[in-house]
Write an enzyme that holds these catalytic residues in place. Structure first.
Site, short mmCIF file in Angstrom:
data_model
loop_
_atom_site.label_atom_id
_atom_site.label_comp_id
_atom_site.label_asym_id
_atom_site.label_seq_id
_atom_site.Cartn_x
_atom_site.Cartn_y
_atom_site.Cartn_z
CG HIS A 102 22.85 -8.38 86.37
ND1 HIS A 102 23.27 -7.07 86.35
CD2 HIS A 102 23.97 -9.11 86.63
CE1 HIS A 102 24.57 -7.00 86.58
NE2 HIS A 102 25.02 -8.24 86.74
CD GLU A 103 24.47 -13.02 86.00
OE1 GLU A 103 25.41 -13.07 85.16
OE2 GLU A 103 24.60 -12.51 87.12
CG HIS A 106 27.03 -9.81 82.55
ND1 HIS A 106 27.89 -8.72 82.57
CD2 HIS A 106 26.64 -9.99 83.85
CE1 HIS A 106 28.01 -8.27 83.81
NE2 HIS A 106 27.26 -9.01 84.60
CG HIS A 110 30.00 -12.55 74.72
ND1 HIS A 110 31.37 -12.49 74.69
CD2 HIS A 110 29.66 -13.67 74.01
CE1 HIS A 110 31.86 -13.51 74.00
NE2 HIS A 110 30.84 -14.24 73.57
#
Length: 234
Positions: A102-103, A106, A110
């Site tokens: 999940h991270e 991100h 980006h």
């Protein structure tokens, strides 16, 4: 001050928000704990999964670091770094891999200039300003005579920025989870039955963001009702 803390609006707006928030926290902790006891067949750690998912999604130069705490995992776009908590970084569990992915989602956002993420980032400074001044202004306005009710409304307007931030956060978090699940599936990091567990972990985590948004909206509605009640006395 007493009427602000002990009136019907507290039970009408705040209590439901507290119940939803407590349930969401219980759900994410229990789900994470359940799948923390099941290791993935590939025996890949959270740190390795985060790196693999990020590269699979086209995010290059992403650093993976360990951070203290429980479920304190995050991605910092300022230095392109994924920071994973102790329970995730070196664990090979389904929960750890799911959260790490999940991270990494991100990080992929980006890397690809995901537009909602840009909006969220742009709202950070105004949200911090609104959060720090909004509620104090509301409290001060409620203490002052009714003719100064504009102070309350100014505080409500500033507080609403924090609510807006919570709402904008939702699509960003949901999209990160979607990217994570897709990468875990297409890259073969997880087998289908493991992927179902990761989905449950991320869905439980998503509930905390929904609960935060619900709580923020309910708090805003309460402030509006309180201000409206005072206006009726003018």
């Amino acid at each position: 001050m007493g009427f602000y803390y002990f009136d019907y609006t507290y039970f009408l707006f705040i209590v439901p928000a507290l119940i939803v928030t407590m349930y969401a926290q219980f759900k994410v902790k229990s789900t994470f704990s359940k799948y923390s006891r099941i290791s993935t067949i590939r025996n890949m750690t959270g740190a390795q999964a985060a790196d693999s998912v990020a590269r699979f999604g086209g995010a290059v130069g992403v650093q993976i670091q360990r951070i203290q705490g429980n479920l304190t995992d995050n991605f910092d776009p300022r230095d392109n770094t994924i920071r994973l908590s102790d329970d995730v970084y070196s664990s090979t569990s389904i929960s750890a891999v799911g959260v790490a992915a999940h991270e990494a989602g991100h990080a992929i956002q980006h890397a690809h200039d995901y537009f909602p993420n840009k909006i969220r980032a742009a709202l950070v400074p105004v949200t911090n300003f609104g959060s720090s001044l909004g509620m104090p202004l509301v409290i001060i306005g409620l203490i002052l005579p009714v003719k100064y009710n504009f102070v309350v409304y100014l505080g409500i307007a500033l507080f609403s920025l924090a609510v807006l931030f919570q709402l904008v956060t939702l699509p960003v978090e949901f999209n990160a989870s979607m990217r994570a699940i897709r990468a875990l599936d297409e890259s073969g990091i997880m087998y289908p039955d493991e992927l179902e567990g990761a989905k449950k972990v991320l869905k439980a985590a998503a509930m905390t963001y929904l609960a935060a948004s619900f709580a923020a909206i309910m708090s805003l509605l309460r402030l509006i009702v309180l201000a409206g009640n005072r206006r009726g006395k003018d």
